[in-house]
Design a protein around this motif. Sequence first.
Motif, mmCIF file in Angstrom:
data_model
loop_
_atom_site.group_PDB
_atom_site.id
_atom_site.type_symbol
_atom_site.label_atom_id
_atom_site.label_comp_id
_atom_site.label_asym_id
_atom_site.label_seq_id
_atom_site.Cartn_x
_atom_site.Cartn_y
_atom_site.Cartn_z
ATOM 1 N N PHE A 198 51.081 56.394 61.341
ATOM 2 C CA PHE A 198 50.754 56.424 59.908
ATOM 3 C C PHE A 198 51.898 55.845 59.077
ATOM 4 O O PHE A 198 51.679 55.098 58.120
ATOM 5 N N ASP A 199 53.117 56.204 59.432
ATOM 6 C CA ASP A 199 54.279 55.716 58.698
ATOM 7 C C ASP A 199 54.386 54.194 58.802
ATOM 8 O O ASP A 199 54.625 53.502 57.802
ATOM 9 N N LEU A 200 54.199 53.651 60.012
ATOM 10 C CA LEU A 200 54.266 52.201 60.196
ATOM 11 C C LEU A 200 53.167 51.494 59.402
ATOM 12 O O LEU A 200 53.416 50.480 58.738
ATOM 13 N N LEU A 201 51.954 52.037 59.452
ATOM 14 C CA LEU A 201 50.846 51.407 58.740
ATOM 15 C C LEU A 201 51.036 51.485 57.230
ATOM 16 O O LEU A 201 50.697 50.545 56.496
ATOM 17 N N ALA A 202 51.585 52.597 56.757
ATOM 18 C CA ALA A 202 51.831 52.720 55.320
ATOM 19 C C ALA A 202 52.835 51.665 54.865
ATOM 20 O O ALA A 202 52.644 50.993 53.844
ATOM 21 N N ARG A 203 53.900 51.495 55.617
ATOM 22 C CA ARG A 203 54.910 50.504 55.238
ATOM 23 C C ARG A 203 54.396 49.073 55.406
ATOM 24 O O ARG A 203 54.822 48.159 54.702
ATOM 25 N N LEU A 204 53.485 48.895 56.352
ATOM 26 C CA LEU A 204 52.917 47.573 56.593
ATOM 27 C C LEU A 204 51.965 47.144 55.484
ATOM 28 O O LEU A 204 51.945 45.972 55.083
ATOM 29 N N LEU A 205 51.179 48.093 54.968
ATOM 30 C CA LEU A 205 50.040 47.743 54.115
ATOM 31 C C LEU A 205 50.231 48.036 52.626
ATOM 32 O O LEU A 205 49.520 47.468 51.804
ATOM 33 N N VAL A 206 51.153 48.927 52.285
ATOM 34 C CA VAL A 206 51.261 49.398 50.899
ATOM 35 C C VAL A 206 52.278 48.581 50.114
ATOM 36 O O VAL A 206 53.407 48.374 50.571
ATOM 37 N N SER A 207 51.893 48.134 48.943
ATOM 38 C CA SER A 207 52.820 47.610 47.947
ATOM 39 C C SER A 207 53.107 48.756 46.980
ATOM 40 O O SER A 207 52.186 49.256 46.318
ATOM 41 N N PRO A 208 54.364 49.217 46.895
ATOM 42 C CA PRO A 208 54.668 50.402 46.082
ATOM 43 C C PRO A 208 54.149 50.301 44.659
ATOM 44 O O PRO A 208 54.286 49.263 44.009
ATOM 45 N N ALA A 225 51.372 62.265 53.354
ATOM 46 C CA ALA A 225 52.808 62.183 53.077
ATOM 47 C C ALA A 225 53.360 60.814 53.443
ATOM 48 O O ALA A 225 54.213 60.268 52.727
ATOM 49 N N ALA A 226 52.896 60.235 54.545
ATOM 50 C CA ALA A 226 53.398 58.928 54.965
ATOM 51 C C ALA A 226 53.055 57.860 53.938
ATOM 52 O O ALA A 226 53.893 57.005 53.590
ATOM 53 N N PHE A 227 51.842 57.895 53.409
ATOM 54 C CA PHE A 227 51.439 56.883 52.430
ATOM 55 C C PHE A 227 52.093 57.131 51.073
ATOM 56 O O PHE A 227 52.453 56.183 50.366
ATOM 57 N N ALA A 228 52.273 58.391 50.711
ATOM 58 C CA ALA A 228 52.966 58.689 49.451
ATOM 59 C C ALA A 228 54.409 58.209 49.512
ATOM 60 O O ALA A 228 54.936 57.649 48.542
ATOM 61 N N ALA A 229 55.067 58.413 50.672
ATOM 62 C CA ALA A 229 56.458 57.982 50.820
ATOM 63 C C ALA A 229 56.596 56.469 50.728
ATOM 64 O O ALA A 229 57.644 55.954 50.321
ATOM 65 N N ALA A 230 55.547 55.739 51.095
ATOM 66 C CA ALA A 230 55.574 54.277 51.002
ATOM 67 C C ALA A 230 55.292 53.777 49.584
ATOM 68 O O ALA A 230 55.307 52.571 49.347
ATOM 69 N N GLY A 231 55.044 54.694 48.657
ATOM 70 C CA GLY A 231 54.835 54.309 47.266
ATOM 71 C C GLY A 231 53.393 54.127 46.864
ATOM 72 O O GLY A 231 53.110 53.582 45.788
ATOM 73 N N ALA A 232 52.451 54.581 47.694
ATOM 74 C CA ALA A 232 51.039 54.422 47.367
ATOM 75 C C ALA A 232 50.607 55.400 46.280
ATOM 76 O O ALA A 232 51.185 56.480 46.130
ATOM 77 N N ARG A 233 49.570 55.016 45.542
ATOM 78 C CA ARG A 233 48.899 55.938 44.624
ATOM 79 C C ARG A 233 47.759 56.594 45.403
ATOM 80 O O ARG A 233 46.798 55.922 45.805
ATOM 81 N N LEU A 234 47.876 57.888 45.647
ATOM 82 C CA LEU A 234 46.871 58.596 46.434
ATOM 83 C C LEU A 234 45.706 59.008 45.539
ATOM 84 O O LEU A 234 45.900 59.577 44.464
ATOM 85 N N MET A 235 44.493 58.734 46.014
ATOM 86 C CA MET A 235 43.287 59.112 45.288
ATOM 87 C C MET A 235 42.458 60.030 46.179
ATOM 88 O O MET A 235 41.902 59.580 47.191
ATOM 89 N N PRO A 236 42.380 61.325 45.859
ATOM 90 C CA PRO A 236 41.605 62.253 46.694
ATOM 91 C C PRO A 236 40.104 61.992 46.562
ATOM 92 O O PRO A 236 39.587 61.787 45.465
ATOM 93 N N VAL A 237 39.426 62.001 47.719
ATOM 94 C CA VAL A 237 37.979 61.783 47.774
ATOM 95 C C VAL A 237 37.351 62.987 48.471
ATOM 96 O O VAL A 237 37.799 63.368 49.557
ATOM 97 N N PRO A 238 36.331 63.607 47.880
ATOM 98 C CA PRO A 238 35.746 64.800 48.502
ATOM 99 C C PRO A 238 35.025 64.474 49.806
ATOM 100 O O PRO A 238 34.633 63.332 50.058
ATOM 101 N N VAL A 239 34.843 65.515 50.621
ATOM 102 C CA VAL A 239 34.093 65.397 51.876
ATOM 103 C C VAL A 239 32.946 66.400 51.840
ATOM 104 O O VAL A 239 32.982 67.399 51.116
ATOM 105 N N ASP A 240 31.912 66.107 52.633
ATOM 106 C CA ASP A 240 30.797 67.035 52.774
ATOM 107 C C ASP A 240 30.450 67.150 54.252
ATOM 108 O O ASP A 240 31.254 66.788 55.115
ATOM 109 N N ALA A 241 29.259 67.610 54.568
ATOM 110 C CA ALA A 241 28.872 67.838 55.957
ATOM 111 C C ALA A 241 28.774 66.549 56.764
ATOM 112 O O ALA A 241 28.747 66.581 57.999
ATOM 113 N N GLN A 242 28.737 65.393 56.091
ATOM 114 C CA GLN A 242 28.686 64.101 56.781
ATOM 115 C C GLN A 242 30.010 63.351 56.725
ATOM 116 O O GLN A 242 30.090 62.198 57.112
#
Length: 481
Positions: A198-208, A225-242
């Motif tokens: 996750f840490d490698l992918l966050a640093r690879l793909l995220v522009s802070p 945490a890995a994506f937040a540390a790379a400077g990403a803006r986290l957007m929570p998305v709800p989940v359901d039974a699917q």
Amino acid sequence: MEPVLPFELRLDGVRTGGLTLALHRQLRAAILEQRLPAGYALPSTRRLAAALGLGRNTVIAAYDLLQSEGHAQSRPGGRSVVIGTRAAAPPATASERAKEARLGPAWRQPVQRISYDGALPAHCFRTGVPEHRCFDHETWRRLSARSLRRTASLPFTYGPPQGLPALREAIAGHVAFVRAVRCEPDDVLVSAGAQQAFDLLARLLVSPRRHCVAVEDPGYAPMRAAFAAAGARLMPVPVDAQGLRVDRLPADAKIICVTPSHQSPTGAVMSAARRAALLAWARAHDAVVIEDDYDGEFLFEPHPQDALQTLDRDARVFYVGTFSKSLFPGLRKGFVVAPAWAREALIDLKRCADSHSDLITQAVLADFIAEGHLARHIRRMRPIYAQRRQALERALQGQLAEWMLPLPGAAGLHLSTRYTRPALAPQIEAAARQHLPGALPLAAHALGRLAQPGLCIGYGSVDVDQIVRALRALARALRAA
């Protein structure tokens, strides 16, 4: 004879070969505990040897160890002198850390992590911990010894950053057989567990501060945490039974993190329709998908859903796997199956991060997979984990149905519930802390307030009898509350 030190050294019963280390340990402890203060002149090697009835070379060797560690200093023509030790400074408080300009902005606030009340017993209801009593320790020991013998006959060297060829070939064959993942060994990069992936992918793909990353809520906090540390803006998305609600994805999301096989922590299995919708959304919005195949080996349905990577036709999915659940967490081995367009950049990033994962356990794991031991272990454990899950479901649908019911799911090492009366959440969680140590509220995995509170119960390291006893005790406590 007058004492040569201000305390007694105890060397009785120490074998001859261990006298140097025993003397060193006791002198070192006295220095660290400041029984021998800074500037104290140690007795001469001859005097201490005579007082203890030791050979002088034994004392010289012990003093040399103290000097190599920086605890003592030899003075020309004189005795060795103790060097003072400084007590460790207390850690920064939360407010001090938040104001510390020398820290990068992402690290001025603590990372969200799961915490427990006190130490947990060895066999508890914590999520993500597999059963150690059924593991083939003898085979692992034998393969480890073989790997060490093989290593002893070879020159010392560094390994390829993407992992040993034998292990990448074994992983490619394993995920193709177990999860129908379409890949070649060159598509696989070995990481230090899923977390490094996750840490490698966050640093690879995220522009802070530019990239929006969609994450499940509730979801897997270490991935966030890995994506937040790379400077990403986290957007929570709800989940359901699917699984992840594709219709709630933010339009500017360029990276989507999902656990489709066994949603962490609710346990939902993403439906075929939802998988198709997610890939179509990623194609339409030019986004990539990080597929964490959480608990992917332990799917209890007769016809499990295909991995997103298997369905992907646009090279948008990064497939992340780990051996922490199928084998054991201390192994610290995971992997990424990456699209061809990202492969070389990901290898360069891994090279910068730690050169490569350790070679000896890579070789052991490669042999363990190639010789069929991993497949046998998974086949052995599936019915064991399924029985434990069934024991939980029976209790939840019976004696505990008044307070909570199981959420849909048929995979993994944990089961989540929903409270039938959310207002009773404090009483349920207080009783669970006593009778189900390690089980945590779903809210502990969430970024915001949950519409449907519940409890996440691990069963990887507890047997059926323990589950039955614990849930009976929980039901009694709730009835008495």
